[in-house]
Design an enzyme around this catalytic site. Sequence first.
Site, PDB file in Angstrom:
ATOM      1  N   CYS A 382       0.840  -1.204   0.000  1.00 59.03           N
ATOM      2  CA  CYS A 382       0.000   0.000   0.000  1.00 59.03           C
ATOM      3  C   CYS A 382       0.879   1.260   0.000  1.00 59.03           C
ATOM      4  CB  CYS A 382      -1.002  -0.036   1.141  1.00 59.03           C
ATOM      5  SG  CYS A 382      -2.459   0.949   0.746  1.00 59.03           S
ATOM      6  N   HIS A 508      -3.695  -4.975   0.138  1.00 55.60           N
ATOM      7  CA  HIS A 508      -3.098  -5.552   1.352  1.00 55.60           C
ATOM      8  C   HIS A 508      -3.235  -7.072   1.309  1.00 55.60           C
ATOM      9  CE1 HIS A 508      -2.784  -1.853   3.915  1.00 55.60           C
ATOM     10  NE2 HIS A 508      -3.664  -1.412   3.029  1.00 55.60           N
ATOM     11  N   GLU A 510      -1.899  -9.179   3.114  1.00 61.63           N
ATOM     12  CA  GLU A 510      -1.795  -9.779   4.458  1.00 61.63           C
ATOM     13  C   GLU A 510      -3.155 -10.111   5.065  1.00 61.63           C
ATOM     14  OE1 GLU A 510      -1.156  -6.661   3.680  1.00 61.63           O
ATOM     15  OE2 GLU A 510      -1.669  -5.237   5.262  1.00 61.63           O
TER      16      GLU A 510
HETATM   17  N1  GLN Z   1      -1.929   6.673   2.628  1.00 59.48           N
HETATM   18  C1  GLN Z   1      -2.020   5.924   1.414  1.00 59.48           C
HETATM   19  C2  GLN Z   1      -3.352   6.129   0.711  1.00 59.48           C
HETATM   20  O1  GLN Z   1      -4.302   6.575   1.302  1.00 59.48           O
HETATM   21  C3  GLN Z   1      -1.762   4.456   1.672  1.00 59.48           C
HETATM   22  C4  GLN Z   1      -2.744   3.828   2.632  1.00 59.48           C
HETATM   23  C5  GLN Z   1      -2.255   2.525   3.198  1.00 59.48           C
HETATM   24  O2  GLN Z   1      -1.074   2.245   3.221  1.00 59.48           O
HETATM   25  N2  GLN Z   1      -3.159   1.728   3.728  1.00 59.48           N
HETATM   26  O3  GLN Z   1      -3.484   5.830  -0.449  1.00 59.48           O
END
Ligand code: GLN
Length: 535
Positions: A382, A508, A510
């Site tokens: 992410c 994600h 995970e």
């Molecule tokens: N802050 C980033 C976004 O909003 C990544 C978010 C995250 O890592 N869950 O896109």
Amino acid sequence: METKYIFVTGGVVSSLGKGIISSSLARLLLSCGFKVTILKFDPYINIDSGTLNPYEHGECYVTADGHEADLDLGHYERFSNIETSRANNITAGRIYQSVINKERRGDYLGKTVQVVPHITDEIKRNVKALGETGRYDFVITEIGGVVGDIESLPFIEAVRQLKWELNRNCVCVHLAYVPYISAAKELKTKPTQHSVKQLQELGIQPDVLVLRTEHEVSPEIRKKIALFCNVEEDAVIRSIDVPTIYEVPLMLHEQRFEEILLRKTATAYTGEPDLKEWNGFLNHLYNATSEVRIGLVGKYVELQDAYKSIGEALLHAAVYHDRKLNLRYISSEKLNDGNVKDTLKELDGVIIAPGFGQRGVEGKFSALKWCREHDMPTFGICLGMQCMVIEFARNVLGLKEADSTEMNPATPYNVIDMMEAQKAISNLGGTMRLGAFNCMLQEGSIAARAYGKMLISERHRHRFEVNDDYRERLEAAGMKCTGVNPETGLVEVIELVGKTWFVGTQYHPEYNSTVLRPNPLFMDFIRAVLEKKNN
Ligand code: GLN
């Protein structure tokens, strides 16, 4: 069979591991062949975990249907292999919101709206809604907090009413703490007795007690607790600290935990739970001798619960590769170009953590530059993936001020930005892209090989995206976009060509890794890490 309801309450102190006990019970009943679901009531007023700082409750877990949930739902999925949803995590805030909405609509026909019966009815409705789907033999409900808390009272009252209404189809498992006083060299039962008294004062007689302790509980102590708490002796279960949480189902099974619950709920069953696969996992875990060293670069190093699912997904993958996981948390705030080498050089692989906001981001760039230049197997998740793109744009494409508009709204090179479609959604209030979305992988990519298929579905929690305007330049320089959302064209996976394993995912992976079904990308990451290490 009629649906049976099992409630899990906690007493004495918090953090006793109600989530692990509930998950372990789900595992045991599933292994007996029953259909099970598991939910959590959180007594706080927040509508969901989405707005909670990780310092408050650890990681925000995301379900496939896009609910921002308590991290216990992660345990539920990892133990049970069952996908949870919005219906599996309900806060007091949601209960109150729903009751207040009904009141505004006039649904209560002029009645005074009260905690009892209206809030308690709403709580009961939510639990029973799962049972009434007809899909489950058992609905396990964990009540967050500690018995006696003001805020958990309506939930406890709802359990009392359900026990009364459902009779043997509803039981309560109470988890309490038995402290060891080292000066006296004694385990103390009084806190447990008091917490059961508290429960009894609220009208609930627990059917099973689980004693959390750091020392062996003698038969005499069990007997004493059974006598004082009106609980049958064999229904006083010990839960002593074990080397891994994944051992807990076995420890409970040895004490016939599931059998006792089946008896208490008058459920006919004669077999034995099939724990072959589960034991297989534990055998790998215990027999692993050499280790794999992974560094997790993030800003919440002092708070490992903030990256709970990543830690578990790594563990699953390491175990299936017969390795002990040596996971080091590396503060991205303390990393810089000067110390990065000394910090990372002893590692076998690096994960760049997800996150929000500016704090610690520069350290992630230092880590990424070093990892890229030294062919360190690296996995960006992410924000970690977004940082991979920014670092690459800065140092390879030469766009020195490249950034995400999240960190620098005025950047001339907005390689990570909010896409038009998402901005439109934000204006309607749903500011995050949440839950599972499809992703089409490119043939021949690391990701496609890892998953063994082209179309995958993974969970998201973010606002920003790789900016399409830069895609061509990134790809020409070697950063390939190997996974794309087939409906929207949004970039989901990037890979650096010519490196052992340098992969970033906007999603994600995970969140869906479980003990019996580890996530394929984590598996491939560890495989690549070990292959490189062995060469
Ligand atoms: N802050 C980033 C976004 O909003 C990544 C978010 C995250 O890592 N869950 O896109």
